[in-house]
Motif scaffolding. Structure first.
Motif, PDB file in Angstrom:
ATOM      1  N   ASP A   1      53.535  76.132 -12.683  1.00 62.10           N
ATOM      2  CA  ASP A   1      54.909  76.037 -12.166  1.00 62.10           C
ATOM      3  C   ASP A   1      54.936  76.163 -10.653  1.00 62.10           C
TER       4      ASP A   1
ATOM      5  N   SER B   1      56.059  73.326  -7.940  1.00 60.35           N
ATOM      6  CA  SER B   1      57.213  73.486  -7.042  1.00 60.35           C
ATOM      7  C   SER B   1      56.782  73.504  -5.577  1.00 60.35           C
TER       8      SER B   1
ATOM      9  N   SER C   1      57.833  70.496 -15.636  1.00 58.69           N
ATOM     10  CA  SER C   1      58.443  70.926 -14.390  1.00 58.69           C
ATOM     11  C   SER C   1      59.306  69.812 -13.787  1.00 58.69           C
TER      12      SER C   1
ATOM     13  N   LYS D   1      57.404  67.671 -11.124  1.00 52.01           N
ATOM     14  CA  LYS D   1      56.067  67.330 -11.623  1.00 52.01           C
ATOM     15  C   LYS D   1      55.316  66.403 -10.656  1.00 52.01           C
TER      16      LYS D   1
END
Lengths: 317, 568
Positions: B393, B397, B422, B425
């Motif tokens: 994650d 991000s 996510s 991604k």
């Protein structure tokens, strides 16, 4: 490029499919018009062939496609299949069609395997209209090293004159730049081509030293001659290796070393009659061409500098 | 060549040649010099001329070839035509005769005096009387041979001072003058390297094919082979030549850490010298064995390793490929030359500091620095750093829509599916097929749209012919193995050896052994693992390609080819 109309006999083709190729014997020498209508009459086709005749080996042809009103048909899908009706088989190689606009289509890699009577089966489709035409040719045996034009050997090398159809391939040069081979050859300068590889033992360094000497001799005019070295070991010869190799010969602008995919290099070697079974078994060959000429001078054997310079200067006449 | 690399090459050549010099000690009490240099120095300087085209003054050698073409030592060297061993080559229809020490001062009478393949010998015409030092100097500078004949214009005429000529001739006299260590009148001894950690199954896969070749195909057939030659083995003209020799294979089992392997290898070699190393397998980097071979000038033929030394100049180890490094290289080429990255795209490289991770990252970085446009961000993963869903994650991000190079093993990649969920991604994810050990099913469906895999071997279903031939051979020799990859590599070594030992005849010089490998044709049907292996002078990584593939969704994890075998 000048194109001459060849010994052609166009046979009308019925819509029943290719199995029913007409058996009419072709006329010997361009008696019929090279322009005819397709089987169902949707299209008019006109054929022109580089170098006048179809020859054993790879050929290039130009087709012009018109509709019923005589207007050029653009965006049609064309396929050209060389067919040997007597043996009822074709060839492994596929012809490559490039649209040139205004209804003109250029077809390369039209491969004729042996001498004899050949059909070129042309299929055309444009939207809902599908049609076919067959052009028949007598293909003469390959002349033994261009008997008419072969000249006495000079020095220790053999010299002959040929015409080649340069495939439309994009290769990679020593700077990693994409280079269209045909554009490079048609750059308006005299061209000399050789076939080398960077880890070659005996003959490549001599061929390349000869290029280096030639450039030195030409001085500030060196860039006015386009030297092209084509790799016959494309898997190993990457731009980095080629650049290093050229630097050994103080190469500069006007000398390109080209590599590419195995398939593209194979097409180039085949078209220039320089196919090697194995890179170790290649031969010392130069191909020279004057700007806009259709003739290539082919030399075989390691040459003196003066001989190469002589061949280059004789192109200026 | 820059001055610095030139100096380096010179030093290397010299340090190697000191060993060579030691093989030919002068008679006790006799102190000779060559053009004012010690013999060892003269050999160094001679090697510089012969191999690198450089005069003792540091200037390139100057010559004329084909009558009027100026040739310098940077364009071509003696090695180009006569090879590093001096035993000569056939290339482009031109036969360069042997110029090694053992051949200079004896006549070349017939085909059998020309080393190499039957094809090469068949190109030989005429003959020549023995050279003397004087006639050799005349030939090198004027092109007039020892019988007073004009030699081919393809032999360059060299402008050398008297001292330079003396050094050159001294070098030639010692070049492949005596058969290499590991060779006796009856036998050629080889060794293969394993470690105490090599499993029994892996050892069998390595050794069974090699031994089957040595015992059944070579040693058992020797009487027939030698009888066929009528006692006239192409021998380099040495009167003591005994025909084809028996082969023997030692297994060198290394123990302890890799830092101790070098001294173990030296000890094993001193105990019983070998001519060359064949195959071999060891976990981790091959460096210790590589360095031992470079130092002692011992050829090492096609070891089973994905962690070779990647070098442009090293000579003695011939590898299958650059291994992990080549996969990293391929990813960089694909991203820069096949798949043009949009401007502003980030490339983030994740790897643990393992041999594998480092090799992949180095391969990518070295290539990306030359070809890539986008900035490359290295994200090393610490040894104690856990890779869990949160890790993915955070990664997504902080680098949304980036290209991720995940040079990680399957256990690290277990939670990779999280990336697809996510909002940030990545656009593309690269992984290595070798690091995944071919277990593509471990890649979850969720990320398969994003995944590209570097795949340095044949694709599933490819190479069935090569496989059937190799299997046939193994069955015939009654060999069953568990590690088919190692066995396939060993099998390939036996196929090459079969030809090369025949072509070498009695010319048992290590440099010539490698010269003949370099002269090999492309192998497309012999390698079960690689689509094509190719060789050439100084080419030390036989497999030049690596596919980029993607994975179809579903249980089969079908591999879909995305690139050519070779990317430029």
């Amino acid at each position: 490029m000048k194109l001459a109309i060849a010994m052609i006999c166009l046979l009308l083709y019925s819509s029943a499919g290719f199995a029913a190729v007409p058996t009419t014997a072709p006329s010997p020498n361009g008696v019929d018009s090279p322009a005819r209508k397709s089987g169902k009459g949707f299209f008019g086709l006109e054929i022109a062939i580089a170098g006048n005749v179809l020859k054993p080996g790879s050929n290039a042809i130009d087709l012009t496609l018109r509709d019923r009103n005589g207007k050029g048909v653009e965006g049609a899908r064309l396929s050209v299949v060389p067919w040997l009706p007597e043996k009822n088989h074709g060839v492994w190689e596929k012809a490559v069609v490039t649209e040139r606009g205004g209804g003109k289509y250029h077809v390369e890699n039209v491969v004729i395997a042996i001498a004899g009577r050949w059909d070129l089966r042309v299929s055309v489709s444009k939207e809902a209209q599908e049609d076919q035409a067959v052009f028949s040719f007598n293909v003469a045996r390959k002349e033994p090293v261009s008997a008419a034009k072969a000249e006495k050997p000079k020095g220790n090398y053999k010299r002959s004159v040929h015409s080649y159809n340069i495939p439309n391939v994009t290769l990679l040069n020593q700077d990693g730049k994409k280079v269209n081979l045909r554009s490079l050859i048609d750059s308006g300068k005299p061209v000399i081509v050789d076939f080398i590889y960077t880890t070659c033992n005996t003959i490549c360094p001599v061929l390349s030293a000869s290029f280096a000497n030639l450039r030195k001799e030409l001085g500030k005019d060196a860039e006015q001659v386009q030297l092209i070295s084509i790799s016959i070991d494309p898997e190993h010869d990457r731009p980095e290796q080629m650049k290093k190799y050229l630097s050994r010969f103080s190469a500069g602008k006007g000398w390109d070393f080209l590599t590419g995919s195995r398939e593209d290099i194979r097409r180039v070697l085949q078209a220039l009659d320089a196919t090697v079974e194995d890179k170790m078994a290649h031969e010392p060959i130069y191909l020279l061409r004057a700007p806009d000429s259709e003739e290539w001078v082919r030399t075989k054997g390691l040459m003196r500098k003066t001989d190469l310079l002589g061949e280059l200067r004789s192109m200026d006449r | 060549m820059t001055a610095a690399t030139h100096l380096w090459a010179k030093q290397l050549a010299c340090s190697l040649l000191l060993l060579l010099a030691m093989a030919f000690p002068v008679a006790a009490g006799e102190q000779t010099t060559v053009a004012g240099h010690s013999e060892a120095e003269a050999l160094c300087l001679g090697a510089e001329m012969y191999r690198n085209g450089m005069l003792p003054s540091g200037k390139p050698m100057a010559a004329t070839v084909q009558g009027d073409i100026e040739l310098t030592g940077t364009m071509s060297t003696c090695t180009n035509c006569h090879l590093r061993s001096g035993l000569g080559a056939l290339e482009g229809g031109i036969l360069s005769p042997p110029t090694n020490g053992a051949r200079l001062y004896v006549p070349i009478k017939d085909l059998l005096d020309i080393p190499g393949s039957a094809m090469k010998r068949s190109m030989f015409k005429g003959g020549r009387p023995a050279y003397s030092r004087e006639s050799l100097a005349t030939a090198l500078s004027t092109g007039v041979g020892p019988a007073g004949e004009q030699m081919s214009e393809t032999m360059p005429l060299y402008a050398l001072t008297r001292d330079e000529m003396e050094i050159m001739i001294f070098y030639l006299e010692h070049l492949s003058g005596e058969l290499s260590p590991g060779v006796t009148d009856e036998e050629i001894r080889f060794a293969t390297v394993v470690t105490e950690k090599t499993s029994t199954g892996d050892k069998e896969a390595l050794l069974l094919p090699l031994n089957a070749f040595i015992k059944e195909e070579w040693n058992a057939r020797l009487p027939t082979l030698n009888a066929r030659q009528g006692g006239k083995l192409p021998s380099g003209g040495r009167p003591e030549a005994r025909g084809y020799r028996k082969l023997a294979l030692d297994v060198w089992e290394l123990r302890g850490g890799p830092e101790t392997w070098g001294s173990q290898l030296e000890a094993l070699y001193r105990q019983r010298p070998v001519f060359a190393l064949l195959g071999g397998t060891a976990p981790g980097k091959w460096h210790p064995v590589h360095e031992f071979c470079e130092k002692n000038q011992i050829p090492c033929i096609l070891p089973d390793t994905e962690l070779p030394v990647v070098s442009e100049n090293d000579w003695y180890t011939l590898y299958f490929s650059k291994g992990y490094y080549q996969e990293g290289e391929t990813a960089a080429k694909y991203l820069s030359r096949v798949f043009a990255l949009p401007p502003g795209k980030k490339v983030v490289q994740l790897f643990r500091s393992s041999d594998q991770g480092n090799a992949l990252a180095r391969g990518f970085t070295d290539t990306w620095n030359k070809l890539g446009d986008a900035p490359l961000i290295d994200r090393p993963v610490a040894a104690n750093e856990r890779i869990d869903p949160k890790f993915w994650d955070r990664l997504a991000s902080s680098h949304p829509d980036a290209v991720l190079l995940l040079w990680l093993d399957p256990s690290d990649l277990a939670g990779i599916g999280t990336l697809a969920a996510s909002g940030d991604k990545p656009s593309t994810i690269f992984v290595s097929a070798t690091m995944l050990a071919g277990d593509f099913k471990a890649i979850p469906d969720a990320v398969r749209d994003l995944i590209l895999i570097t795949h340095p071997t044949r694709l599933p279903g490819e190479g069935e012919y090569a496989k059937s031939v190799a299997d046939g051979w193994m069955n015939y020799k009654k060999i069953t193995v568990t590690n088919t990859a190692i066995a396939a590599k060993s099998y390939l070594v036996t196929r090459l050896l079969s030809r090369i030992l025949t072509d070498m005849g009695g010319n048992l010089y290590r440099d010539y052994f490698l010269d003949i490998f370099d002269d090999g044709r492309d192998e497309t049907n012999t390698s079960v693992l690689y689509p094509k292996l190719s060789f050439g002078p100084g080419q030390r990584y036989a497999s030049k390609g690596c596919y980029v593939v993607s994975l179809a969704k579903g249980d089969n994890a079908k591999v879909v080819r995305q690139s050519d075998w070779v990317l430029y």
